[in-house]
Motif scaffolding. Structure first.
Motif, PDB file in Angstrom:
ATOM      1  N   SER B 511      -4.133 -11.297   2.795  1.00  0.00           N
ATOM      2  CA  SER B 511      -3.220 -10.188   3.019  1.00  0.00           C
ATOM      3  C   SER B 511      -3.893  -9.094   3.842  1.00  0.00           C
ATOM      4  CB  SER B 511      -2.774  -9.640   1.670  1.00  0.00           C
ATOM      5  OG  SER B 511      -2.323  -8.332   1.778  1.00  0.00           O
ATOM      6  N   PHE B 512      -5.165  -8.835   3.523  1.00  0.00           N
ATOM      7  CA  PHE B 512      -5.882  -7.789   4.242  1.00  0.00           C
ATOM      8  C   PHE B 512      -6.031  -8.140   5.713  1.00  0.00           C
ATOM      9  CE2 PHE B 512      -9.727  -5.685   5.789  1.00  0.00           C
ATOM     10  CZ  PHE B 512      -9.453  -4.386   5.431  1.00  0.00           C
ATOM     11  N   GLU B 513      -6.307  -9.424   5.970  1.00  0.00           N
ATOM     12  CA  GLU B 513      -6.445  -9.844   7.368  1.00  0.00           C
ATOM     13  C   GLU B 513      -5.142  -9.669   8.129  1.00  0.00           C
ATOM     14  OE1 GLU B 513      -8.065 -13.722   7.254  1.00  0.00           O
ATOM     15  OE2 GLU B 513     -10.138 -12.989   7.397  1.00  0.00           O
ATOM     16  N   SER B 514      -4.025 -10.044   7.489  1.00  0.00           N
ATOM     17  CA  SER B 514      -2.742  -9.846   8.169  1.00  0.00           C
ATOM     18  C   SER B 514      -2.510  -8.370   8.432  1.00  0.00           C
ATOM     19  CB  SER B 514      -1.583 -10.363   7.314  1.00  0.00           C
ATOM     20  OG  SER B 514      -1.957 -11.424   6.532  1.00  0.00           O
ATOM     21  N   LEU B 515      -2.877  -7.553   7.422  1.00  0.00           N
ATOM     22  CA  LEU B 515      -2.636  -6.123   7.539  1.00  0.00           C
ATOM     23  C   LEU B 515      -3.494  -5.511   8.656  1.00  0.00           C
ATOM     24  CD1 LEU B 515      -0.791  -4.295   5.976  1.00  0.00           C
ATOM     25  CD2 LEU B 515      -2.686  -3.747   4.458  1.00  0.00           C
ATOM     26  N   ALA B 516      -4.757  -5.938   8.718  1.00  0.00           N
ATOM     27  CA  ALA B 516      -5.675  -5.354   9.692  1.00  0.00           C
ATOM     28  C   ALA B 516      -5.301  -5.779  11.104  1.00  0.00           C
ATOM     29  CB  ALA B 516      -7.111  -5.751   9.365  1.00  0.00           C
ATOM     30  N   SER B 517      -4.705  -6.953  11.232  1.00  0.00           N
ATOM     31  CA  SER B 517      -4.396  -7.427  12.582  1.00  0.00           C
ATOM     32  C   SER B 517      -2.927  -7.186  12.918  1.00  0.00           C
ATOM     33  CB  SER B 517      -4.714  -8.922  12.680  1.00  0.00           C
ATOM     34  OG  SER B 517      -3.937  -9.628  11.760  1.00  0.00           O
ATOM     35  N   LEU B 673       0.423   1.112   7.544  1.00  0.00           N
ATOM     36  CA  LEU B 673       0.283  -0.273   7.974  1.00  0.00           C
ATOM     37  C   LEU B 673       1.066  -1.178   7.025  1.00  0.00           C
ATOM     38  CD1 LEU B 673      -3.474  -0.200   8.820  1.00  0.00           C
ATOM     39  CD2 LEU B 673      -1.599  -0.503  10.424  1.00  0.00           C
ATOM     40  N   GLY B 674       1.633  -2.239   7.580  1.00  0.00           N
ATOM     41  CA  GLY B 674       2.324  -3.186   6.722  1.00  0.00           C
ATOM     42  C   GLY B 674       3.776  -2.813   6.490  1.00  0.00           C
ATOM     43  N   VAL B 675       4.231  -1.771   7.131  1.00  0.00           N
ATOM     44  CA  VAL B 675       5.635  -1.378   7.045  1.00  0.00           C
ATOM     45  C   VAL B 675       6.209  -1.547   8.441  1.00  0.00           C
ATOM     46  CG1 VAL B 675       7.196   0.527   6.508  1.00  0.00           C
ATOM     47  CG2 VAL B 675       5.038   0.315   5.281  1.00  0.00           C
ATOM     48  N   GLY B 729      -9.783   4.413  16.109  1.00  0.00           N
ATOM     49  CA  GLY B 729     -10.236   3.247  15.339  1.00  0.00           C
ATOM     50  C   GLY B 729     -10.609   3.650  13.910  1.00  0.00           C
ATOM     51  N   GLU B 730     -11.327   4.759  13.784  1.00  0.00           N
ATOM     52  CA  GLU B 730     -11.734   5.222  12.445  1.00  0.00           C
ATOM     53  C   GLU B 730     -10.523   5.552  11.584  1.00  0.00           C
ATOM     54  OE1 GLU B 730     -15.804   7.381  14.069  1.00  0.00           O
ATOM     55  OE2 GLU B 730     -14.100   8.595  13.410  1.00  0.00           O
ATOM     56  N   GLN B 731      -9.537   6.195  12.219  1.00  0.00           N
ATOM     57  CA  GLN B 731      -8.368   6.590  11.420  1.00  0.00           C
ATOM     58  C   GLN B 731      -7.594   5.374  10.950  1.00  0.00           C
ATOM     59  OE1 GLN B 731      -7.872  11.106  12.623  1.00  0.00           O
ATOM     60  NE2 GLN B 731      -6.067   9.885  12.964  1.00  0.00           N
ATOM     61  N   LYS B 732      -7.580   4.339  11.782  1.00  0.00           N
ATOM     62  CA  LYS B 732      -6.892   3.122  11.342  1.00  0.00           C
ATOM     63  C   LYS B 732      -7.666   2.501  10.184  1.00  0.00           C
ATOM     64  CE  LYS B 732      -5.184  -1.342  12.699  1.00  0.00           C
ATOM     65  NZ  LYS B 732      -5.320  -2.463  13.619  1.00  0.00           N
ATOM     66  N   THR B 821       3.821  -7.879  -4.811  1.00  0.00           N
ATOM     67  CA  THR B 821       4.124  -6.615  -4.150  1.00  0.00           C
ATOM     68  C   THR B 821       2.902  -6.034  -3.449  1.00  0.00           C
ATOM     69  OG1 THR B 821       3.844  -5.708  -6.348  1.00  0.00           O
ATOM     70  CG2 THR B 821       6.084  -5.814  -5.500  1.00  0.00           C
ATOM     71  N   MET B 822       1.694  -6.522  -3.813  1.00  0.00           N
ATOM     72  CA  MET B 822       0.490  -5.994  -3.181  1.00  0.00           C
ATOM     73  C   MET B 822       0.113  -6.788  -1.947  1.00  0.00           C
ATOM     74  SD  MET B 822      -1.892  -5.360  -6.447  1.00  0.00           S
ATOM     75  CE  MET B 822      -2.953  -4.319  -5.481  1.00  0.00           C
ATOM     76  N   LEU B 823       0.841  -7.870  -1.710  1.00  0.00           N
ATOM     77  CA  LEU B 823       0.442  -8.769  -0.621  1.00  0.00           C
ATOM     78  C   LEU B 823       1.288  -8.515   0.614  1.00  0.00           C
ATOM     79  CD1 LEU B 823       0.047 -12.055  -2.668  1.00  0.00           C
ATOM     80  CD2 LEU B 823      -1.691 -10.400  -2.000  1.00  0.00           C
ATOM     81  N   TYR B 824       0.642  -8.524   1.759  1.00  0.00           N
ATOM     82  CA  TYR B 824       1.354  -8.327   3.010  1.00  0.00           C
ATOM     83  C   TYR B 824       1.379  -9.636   3.777  1.00  0.00           C
ATOM     84  CZ  TYR B 824       2.501  -6.794   7.670  1.00  0.00           C
ATOM     85  OH  TYR B 824       3.079  -6.672   8.888  1.00  0.00           O
TER      86      TYR B 824
END
Lengths: 114, 868
Positions: B511-517, B673-675, B729-732, B821-824
């Protein structure tokens, strides 16, 4: 068990032994051997206390704070542990004596009349 | 039991030596007296001695009786067991270390997570009766929670009875620059109505908070309240500061008080508080204030909600232009401060650490079982000699509790080291900085020590004391089949638990990888951001001053060598603010048909700087005009199938102003992110003249422009503080900090779980090999192939691994749906994750079974046989 134990020796209940110890100490401090001796003498040798069983009782009474102990010098000029009644012990002695007398009176009545 | 009795027991407990010595002396004294008494009666010395001993009885028996009388027996037994346990633990050093390390890891993790949950979820907010506090929301006609406006709040305050001290927080927050001893310091401020602190029930540690003086309408009060940290850092914690004037943005403000050190409101940590006065002349439709209030005595949340709904509908009747359809929503403050995300994260971590702790206990139970099997001879012998099962059980359990205590001590140490580190993490988790290893945590450690000790000790202890057969069985080189089965079952549990944790971590990773990319629509590389806040007294909203300042800032930054492009925006990406409004096509007269949008005031050049593609039309022109650029999504919504360029868009309401659409840009998600990207309207900054903007600079070396930009800002207005710099980049990355924390913690947990489970498998196989040495030796001697022996041993021990894996995967999938609900963009049954976890665990199981099994094949048959 010593073989020369008299046959008529009744088993002493623990509470009874406690009572006898407290009563024996009433006149003044005494060490263990003297207490054993005294109980034996006064009861005309009927109550031969198995001398060893005296000590656990003495230590229990001391823990409860009914008697106190102190090292002193005995008749044969040796260090000996003297026990004496505390105020709490005196109160206990009075209470226990009264209830013992009530009990034994009741038992005697039953034995005489039944 | 009297006090004296207790004291005497205690004495016997702490001075056993003295009691014993005195008893010895007392008894020998008794004998002497009896002997002398008898000799005085004429018995010979020998006769007297013998008779005296007989009269006294067995000395050891008397001593035991006396010891019982001292009343310290039970504890002394426990103490002796504990001593014995410690001696054995030192003897089986390696075993003890593994157990303590294993428990220490599990307990340490549990304590860290507990102190986090305690700080974030459990501890009440540091306000007076926090349960009576509410967050005051207005509800849009679409039913969305929304902030409130000055005029509305004044009306609500005047008409409402069931809320007291309805307080508002100014937006945008003031960012005053403090001038002190020739230094200029940029502060983060918070503007609050004077009843704010009274509403929360917070009083100052020095001086006072805002009060009646600041509430007076006739004379503006130039009062400030300092945050504790500000007081300490900039004013040396000087109590005399109260009543003195300090220079903020060139004005003299009087310090009236200092807040308590632990004061926080929400996630923000302002450094200075200024009074804000609700302004009835401010447009009623301008919703920008967040508000809190306290329920009046006797009022309930429901009754207050009813009353304020009624007021809202009265206001809607009176001011239909701005208030039609708007409602009110009162939310308990503790609930509004902890979003559902935070709660979910906390519960996830808490359940995960529970599983980990359980796994650690199972692992230790397994080790304990093996260790007890080695001691079967001893235990069996003691039972044969008449030791009661309960007595042995007590002794064995004492051992496990001692181990539990040692593990808890290690865990407490780990927590003590880890908590300060987590506290400092830049994660947007409210109250995370209040985490501490305090008495509650220490108490929990003690409790867990006992519980985990019993948990891992009970089963093996029960098993070990079950039979008296042990003495013989070892001689014959047999393994107790019951213990073998139990150990396999335990390994199965371990593998299942590790599987659940690993699947959880895997899903979070996916999920984190999808969110980050995730596609945000902007290019986050190589952009420097500088947040500039102009003081509103010199640069009021929509003023030429503000317009000119940013125009010049952009122009001069643009002329720096190496700068590719420059723009300003009112919304610092991934930070905010996130203003919203309603728009429609020009002809729309029905207010309900207006489309809710988010909007940003930006300058020309911003799209180029963030690399937001221009789909149609053009960027804003340099001259201020009533024009707008909209997102592709909004263009489709308002003018489906038509060319939006040149159309006119209605702003706010049917009576609102019109803006000409000059361009359409790609959809952008610049906050959460993720919305999915919101419908977006861009307004020209030259037109709006907003005083708080973020300058965005694209260049190959973005960091190199920090100093030059600082100089330009100071050159444009030497009274301004330094802008706040960061890169896009930092803010993201900051926006990803919370899911990243969950991911990191879960990864560590599942790694530990994997190690523990592997150790469990290793232990079982190693134990089986060592127990069956003779058997294996015979088979080797008879010509069995070592390779087949190893294969057989390995495969057999893989059975529990396989079963555990299947059970664990089934369990994990069931549990994964609850964390959906925590997964993107990750399915709870993501095949990559499930297969990956299965493969890793199977490999780990294989490796840890094969290593000890291989030793069996290296056995010299002769040595193995002679071992007996």
């Amino acid at each position: 068990m010593p073989k020369d134990t008299p046959k008529a020796q009744p088993d002493l209940l623990q509470g009874t032994l406690d009572l006898l110890i407290l009563r024996t100490l009433q006149p003044g401090p005494m060490h263990g051997w003297a207490i054993a001796r005294r109980i034996q003498q006064v009861s005309d040798d009927v109550l031969t206390v198995q001398q060893g069983s005296l000590y656990p009782s003495l230590h229990r009474l001391a823990r409860k704070g009914w008697i106190d102990s102190e090292w002193g010098t005995s008749e044969n000029n040796r260090r000996a542990k003297y026990y004496r009644l505390t105020a709490e012990g005196r109160r206990r002695l009075a209470d226990e004596t009264e209830s013992w007398q009530r009990l034994s009176a009741a038992v005697s009545r039953v034995l005489q009349e039944a | 039991m009297s006090w004296r009795d207790l004291r005497n027991r205690w004495r016997a407990l702490v001075q056993p030596g003295r009691f014993e010595a005195e008893l010895d002396e007392e008894l020998s004294n008794h004998l002497e007296l009896e002997i002398e008494h008898r000799m005085a009666r004429g018995e010979s010395r020998e006769e007297a001695e013998r008779a005296a001993r007989l009269a006294l009885g067995g000395v050891e028996g008397i001593k035991e009786g006396c010891r019982d009388s001292w009343g310290s027996r039970l504890i002394q037994d426990l103490g002796r067991d504990a001593q014995g346990a410690c001696r054995r633990l030192v003897r089986y050093r390696r075993y003890s270390l593994v157990v303590i390390a294993s428990l220490g890891l599990g307990l340490g993790a549990a304590l860290v997570v507990f102190s986090m949950v305690d700080a974030v979820l459990l501890r009440p907010l540091p306000f007076h009766e926090p349960d009576r506090l509410v967050q005051f929301w207005e509800l849009t006609p679409q039913g969305e929670r929304f902030s409130s406006s000055d005029a509305n709040l004044l009306d609500f305050r005047e008409q409402g009875r069931s809320l007291v001290d309805l307080a508002a927080i100014q937006w945008p927050p003031p960012r005053p620059a403090l001038f002190r001893e020739g230094e200029r310091v940029q502060l983060v401020g918070m503007g609050v109505t004077p009843n704010f602190f009274r509403s929360l029930g917070v009083s100052a540690v020095v001086g006072r908070t805002f009060g009646d003086e600041e509430s007076r309408v006739d004379a503006p009060a130039w009062s400030v309240v300092l945050a504790y940290e500000t007081w300490r850092t900039y004013f040396g914690a000087d109590r005399e500061i109260v009543g003195q004037d300090i220079d903020l943005d060139g004005h003299w403000w009087t310090v009236v008080g200092v807040l308590p050190e632990d004061f926080r409101f929400g996630g923000s940590v302002p450094q200075i508080y200024t009074p804000y006065r609700l302004d009835a002349d401010f447009p009623r439709g301008d919703h920008r204030l967040s508000a809190v209030a306290r329920l009046a005595p006797g009022a309930s949340l429901e009754s207050a909600q009813r009353e304020f709904e009624a007021i809202a509908s009265r206001l809607a009747d009176t001011y239909p232009d701005t208030n039609d359809g708007w409602g009110v929503f009162l939310q308990p403050l503790p609930e509004s401060m902890l979003g559902p995300d935070v709660r979910r994260t906390q519960w996830l971590l808490l359940s995960a650490v529970g599983l980990l702790l359980l796994l650690a206990c199972v692992n230790v139970a397994n080790l304990f079982l093996a260790q007890l099997a080695d001691r079967q001879d001893e235990l069996a012998l003691r039972r044969a000699l008449g030791s009661g099962r309960l007595r042995i059980l007590q002794q064995v359990l004492t051992e496990s509790v001692v181990l539990g205590a040692a593990g808890a001590a290690v865990g407490l140490g780990l927590a003590y080291l880890t908590v300060p580190w987590i506290r400092g993490l830049p994660v947007p988790m409210p109250r995370l900085d209040e985490m501490s290893v305090d008495l509650r945590v220490a108490g929990l450690a003690a409790l867990l020590a006992i519980v985990s000790g019993l948990l891992f000790g009970l089963l093996p202890a029960w098993n070990a004391t079950r039979s008296t057969r042990g003495v013989h069985s070892r001689r014959q080189g047999q393994v107790d089949p019951g213990s073998g089965r139990l150990r396999s079952a335990l390994v199965m549990c371990e593998v299942a638990l590790a599987t659940v944790l690993a699947v959880g971590a895997g899903l979070l990773l996916d999920s984190f990888e999808s969110l980050a990319s995730v596609e945000t629509g902007i290019d986050t590389r190589d952009v420097l951001l500088a947040e500039v806040d102009l003081p509103t007294d010199h640069y009021p909203e929509s003023s030429n001053n503000a317009r000119r300042f940013f125009e010049q800032l952009v122009e001069r930054t643009n002329s720096l060598p190496g700068v590719e492009s420059v723009g300003v925006t009112m919304t610092s990406p991934f930070r905010g603010p996130n203003p919203s409004n309603n728009v429609s096509v020009e002809s729309e007269t029905n207010r309900d048909a207006f489309v809710p949008v988010h909007w940003r005031a930006v300058s020309p050049g911003l799209f180029r700087t963030l690399r937001v593609p221009l789909v149609r039309g053009s960027d804003f022109g340099e001259a201020p005009r009533a024009e707008t650029v909209i997102s592709a999504g909004l263009a489709d919504r308002l003018w489906p199938g038509e060319d939006p360029i040149g159309q006119r868009m209605r702003w706010i309401s049917p009576e609102g102003p019109l803006y000409e659409v000059v361009g359409v840009v790609g959809d952008v998600q610049d906050l959460a992110l993720g919305v999915p990207p919101p419908l977006m309207v861009y307004m020209p900054q030259q037109w709006f003249g907003w005083p708080s903007m973020t300058l965005a600079v694209r260049s190959v070396t973005p960091r190199a422009y920090v100093e030059p930009i600082r100089e330009i800002v100071s050159d444009l207005d030497h009274k301004l503080g330094s802008p706040t710099f960061s890169t896009l980049g930092e803010q993201k990355k900051d926006a990803l900090a919370q899911p990243q924390l969950s991911l990191q913690v879960m990864s560590i947990f599942s790694l530990v779980a994997l190690l523990l489970a592997a150790a469990g498998v290793y232990g079982v196989v190693a134990y089986a090999v060592s127990r069956r040495q003779r058997d294996l030796g015979v088979r080797l001697a008879l010509g069995a192939s070592p390779g087949r022996l190893v294969r057989g041993l390995t495969l057999r021990s893989l059975m529990p691994v396989a079963i555990g894996l299947v059970v664990g995967l089934a369990l994990a999938m069931a549990l994964a749906f609850s964390m959906q609900t925590m997964l993107y963009e990750t399915s709870p049954v993501e095949p990559r994750v499930v297969l990956g976890v299965a493969a890793v665990l199977a490999l780990a199981g294989l490796a840890s079974a094969w290593m000890p099994a291989r030793r069996a094949a290296r056995l010299d048959p002769l040595v193995a046989l002679r071992e007996e």
